[in-house]
Motif scaffolding. Structure first.
Motif, mmCIF file in Angstrom:
data_model
loop_
_atom_site.group_PDB
_atom_site.id
_atom_site.type_symbol
_atom_site.label_atom_id
_atom_site.label_comp_id
_atom_site.label_asym_id
_atom_site.label_seq_id
_atom_site.Cartn_x
_atom_site.Cartn_y
_atom_site.Cartn_z
ATOM 1 N N TRP A 178 35.354 -7.194 53.429
ATOM 2 C CA TRP A 178 34.360 -7.563 53.759
ATOM 3 C C TRP A 178 33.063 -7.348 54.321
ATOM 4 O O TRP A 178 32.004 -7.313 53.872
ATOM 5 C CB TRP A 178 34.760 -9.129 54.273
ATOM 6 C CG TRP A 178 35.855 -10.394 53.441
ATOM 7 C CD1 TRP A 178 35.651 -10.031 52.359
ATOM 8 C CD2 TRP A 178 35.919 -11.037 54.038
ATOM 9 N NE1 TRP A 178 36.375 -10.999 51.808
ATOM 10 C CE2 TRP A 178 36.430 -12.129 52.723
ATOM 11 C CE3 TRP A 178 35.867 -11.842 55.398
ATOM 12 C CZ2 TRP A 178 37.089 -13.345 52.996
ATOM 13 C CZ3 TRP A 178 36.419 -13.354 55.310
ATOM 14 C CH2 TRP A 178 36.967 -13.168 54.346
ATOM 15 N N LEU A 200 34.695 -14.307 60.905
ATOM 16 C CA LEU A 200 35.301 -13.588 59.065
ATOM 17 C C LEU A 200 36.310 -14.086 59.554
ATOM 18 O O LEU A 200 37.265 -14.588 58.912
ATOM 19 C CB LEU A 200 35.020 -12.079 59.549
ATOM 20 C CG LEU A 200 34.050 -11.805 59.023
ATOM 21 C CD1 LEU A 200 34.088 -10.012 59.458
ATOM 22 C CD2 LEU A 200 33.388 -12.290 57.654
ATOM 23 N N LEU A 258 32.583 -10.490 49.823
ATOM 24 C CA LEU A 258 32.024 -11.493 51.656
ATOM 25 C C LEU A 258 31.867 -12.948 50.715
ATOM 26 O O LEU A 258 32.441 -13.637 51.058
ATOM 27 C CB LEU A 258 31.091 -10.845 52.548
ATOM 28 C CG LEU A 258 31.301 -11.870 53.252
ATOM 29 C CD1 LEU A 258 32.172 -12.189 54.561
ATOM 30 C CD2 LEU A 258 30.175 -11.085 54.555
ATOM 31 N N GLY A 303 38.855 -9.702 54.890
ATOM 32 C CA GLY A 303 39.839 -11.143 55.166
ATOM 33 C C GLY A 303 40.306 -11.685 52.897
ATOM 34 O O GLY A 303 39.649 -10.982 52.977
ATOM 35 N N PHE A 352 42.926 -12.512 58.194
ATOM 36 C CA PHE A 352 42.104 -11.323 58.720
ATOM 37 C C PHE A 352 42.413 -10.386 59.494
ATOM 38 O O PHE A 352 43.426 -10.277 60.618
ATOM 39 C CB PHE A 352 40.712 -11.758 59.957
ATOM 40 C CG PHE A 352 39.658 -10.506 60.397
ATOM 41 C CD1 PHE A 352 40.303 -10.407 61.181
ATOM 42 C CD2 PHE A 352 39.187 -10.313 59.477
ATOM 43 C CE1 PHE A 352 39.073 -9.926 62.762
ATOM 44 C CE2 PHE A 352 38.069 -9.622 59.890
ATOM 45 C CZ PHE A 352 37.802 -9.045 61.414
#
Ligand SMILES: C=C(O[C@@H]1C=C(C(=O)O)C=C[C@H]1O)C(=O)O
Length: 178
Positions: A95, A45, A174, A90, A53
């Motif tokens: 996500w 990620l 995501l 993210g 992130f």
């Protein structure tokens, strides 16, 4: 403030299926890549977000696991465990929603630091521990409050042969990364 994903412990007290065949074909190719990846989700990620992130702690405390979680950890539902719930954010979007169940006997020795992770990713400890082993994946389909259906997976990690259960719900945002 955590972005509300309306996931409760009841979502995780469900029937989980082995990710082995024949379940795989039911999962679309794009989700299969995420559900089956045995590497560090955090690292993947971080790359996908170009570094934008963070881990957002939703709640952490001592609580009884669900029946399904207790069974996966071979513990009694009368025992409490450390329950950690986070959102992996993210590019400002949730996500992944993750729920980890850590039995008290696992929180000994070097693993005591699991109690004070805060917004450090659990994965950063798991994937740097030379004793880490990971069991098979189980998956299930969950319905969010807005009736969106999402895939979830879980697996038992072992650190120095001590178990913890990690469940991860993959949220629709995501795949909507631009
Ligand atoms: C297991 C990992 O850790 C991630 C981070 C978590 C946390 O900080 O609580 C929980 C589950 C995972 O999504 C990983 O990065 O693969």
């Amino acid at each position: 403030m955590p972005i509300n994903t309306a996931l409760t412990r009841q979502h995780f007290d469900t029937r989980w299926k082995s990710l082995r065949r024949p379940y795989q074909p039911v999962v679309s190719r794009q989700w299969r890549s995420w559900l089956m990846d045995r590497g560090s989700l955090t690292q993947r990620l971080i790359k996908r977000s170009n570094g934008d992130f963070r881990v957002e702690l939703v709640r952490q405390g001592w609580a009884r696991p669900t029946r399904s979680e207790a069974k996966a950890l071979n513990m009694s539902t009368r025992q409490v465990a450390l329950v950690r719930e986070v959102q992996l954010i993210g590019k400002g979007q949730p996500w992944v929603f993750a729920r980890s169940i850590i039995p008290a006997p696992t929180l000994t020795g070097p693993q005591r630091q699991l109690k004070v992770l805060g917004t450090q990713s659990l994965g950063s400890l798991l994937f740097t521990d030379p004793t880490m082993r990971r069991g098979h994946f189980q998956i299930c389909r969950l319905s969010l409050d807005n009736h969106k259906k999402v895939w979830a997976r879980r697996s038992v990690f072992f650190l120095s042969n001590k178990p913890l259960l990690v469940s991860e719900v993959f949220l629709p945002q995501l795949l909507q990364v631009n």
